[in-house]
Design a protein around this motif. Sequence first.
Motif, short mmCIF file in Angstrom:
data_model
loop_
_atom_site.label_atom_id
_atom_site.label_comp_id
_atom_site.label_asym_id
_atom_site.label_seq_id
_atom_site.Cartn_x
_atom_site.Cartn_y
_atom_site.Cartn_z
N LYS A 1 8.62 7.24 8.58
CA LYS A 1 8.16 5.86 8.74
C LYS A 1 9.24 4.90 8.22
O LYS A 1 9.38 4.71 7.01
CB LYS A 1 6.86 5.62 7.98
N SER B 1 0.81 -1.23 0.00
CA SER B 1 0.00 0.00 0.00
C SER B 1 0.84 1.27 0.00
O SER B 1 0.37 2.32 -0.42
CB SER B 1 -0.93 0.00 1.21
N ASP B 2 2.10 1.19 0.48
CA ASP B 2 2.97 2.37 0.48
C ASP B 2 3.79 2.47 -0.80
O ASP B 2 4.70 3.30 -0.89
CB ASP B 2 3.90 2.34 1.69
N GLU B 3 3.49 1.62 -1.80
CA GLU B 3 4.16 1.55 -3.10
C GLU B 3 5.53 0.86 -3.03
O GLU B 3 6.28 0.89 -4.01
CB GLU B 3 4.28 2.93 -3.75
N THR B 4 5.86 0.26 -1.90
CA THR B 4 7.05 -0.60 -1.84
C THR B 4 6.83 -1.81 -2.72
O THR B 4 5.76 -2.43 -2.69
CB THR B 4 7.33 -1.05 -0.40
N ARG C 1 6.70 0.67 9.41
CA ARG C 1 6.12 -0.22 8.40
C ARG C 1 6.84 -1.57 8.53
O ARG C 1 7.97 -1.70 8.08
CB ARG C 1 6.33 0.35 7.00
N SER D 1 9.03 7.05 2.86
CA SER D 1 7.88 7.59 3.56
C SER D 1 8.39 8.35 4.77
O SER D 1 8.95 7.74 5.69
CB SER D 1 6.92 6.47 3.99
N ALA E 1 -2.76 -1.89 5.17
CA ALA E 1 -2.44 -0.46 5.15
C ALA E 1 -1.51 -0.17 6.32
O ALA E 1 -1.73 -0.65 7.44
CB ALA E 1 -3.71 0.39 5.26
N PHE E 2 -0.45 0.60 6.06
CA PHE E 2 0.51 0.96 7.12
C PHE E 2 0.00 2.19 7.86
O PHE E 2 -0.10 3.27 7.28
CB PHE E 2 1.89 1.24 6.51
N LYS E 3 -0.32 2.01 9.16
CA LYS E 3 -0.89 3.12 9.93
C LYS E 3 0.04 3.63 11.02
O LYS E 3 -0.11 4.74 11.50
CB LYS E 3 -2.22 2.67 10.57
#
Length: 401
Positions: free
Chosen positions: A248, A206-209, A230, A245, A224-226
């Motif tokens: 993060k 979800s973070d585009e990694t 991460r 990010s 989702a990373f909240k």
Amino acid sequence: MDQHAAITELLFKHLKQELTPDESATLSAWVAQSETNRQFFDDLTNMPALMAEVRAYKEGEQLDLEAAWTRIKEIGWEEPVVQSKRIFRMNWLVYAAAALLLIMTSTTLYLLLHSDKSAAVPAVIHAQQSDAKPSSTHAYLTLDNGKTIQLDNSSGLLARQGSMKVEKKDNGALSYSSDGLASSEKPLYNKVTVPKGSDVVYLQLSDETKVWLNAESSIRYPVAFKENERKVEITGEAYFEVAKSKGKRFVVSKGNMSVQVLGTKFNVNTYENEADIKVTLLEGSVKVQQEQSQKIIKPGEQAVVNGAKINVVSDVDLHQVMAWKEGRFVFNNTNIQLIMHQMERWYDLGPTQFENEAVKQWEFNGEISRYSNASKVLELLEKTGAVKFTVEGKKIVVRPL
């Protein structure tokens, strides 16, 4: 651009090791479409010495375009629609000529076999092609509710997990993106499992990694990373291209071992039947931690984790480390036991039985496509004149000659 021209350009960039992640996924999907495509890919990539020539090619150098065009006609490719731009056709021919250099010239594979680094026995092997294995990506996705989805038989929207859509893209990539709905308060986790005998799986978190998983590997991750951290958990082997990010950090863990980064490219090998955990850095900087020990490594270095100790190795052969992601077996003074471990995972074979302790000490140098049939890889190793393989079901017996 005509499909043949587009694929030829991807093949050319593959040989020069210049593919982007999306291009790599597109090429892999094309290779998997048919046996003809896979056979052609093998023809291009089973010739290490000639691959080096293509990687050394520079724009502006003269290539034999007419010979390339003749060869294209021989294998049944049609001339692309050019409309009025002759330069488009010429550019495509340049790419085609560079890629087809590998077919227009000799096809030999050089293997070196030796039991120690002071003595070597050369062998010249003519690469032969056969049916390709593995033929599918029979990996599966486990959702937070325990439901499993077979990735081979899926496409398009696979599921909704909280505020995230889980999709299988046309290029085969598993992708996470927001669907614009309200997010769930409860953290949701998914897991991708790649069994033995499966092709490599490519996914985008979800973070585009971006993550690539080798055979007999898995990754568990938040949908989702909240949090400020991460964190993902892996088994087996994975390659990461971590998206930056702010504030993060990204953490990859296996048991007590963790790799901590902000944005970088690295490979992690944590197979249980390997003596060590190995973290290899391609770009950026990472911190490797095991219990009370920690090391920061630089590009080109490898952290070797054994028990509570971490050793750093410089001048690592990155081509060999990343060969699995590029669809290659690359052996560089590689012990026969490690070679057989790779084959067991990739072709769903094993366990390997060694007739005596002496044969376990042999080491090999060489390179061949992983999409060749397992029997052809064994045949190539046999032609060095040092070992003999007997296949009994899925078990392989290794004997000295």
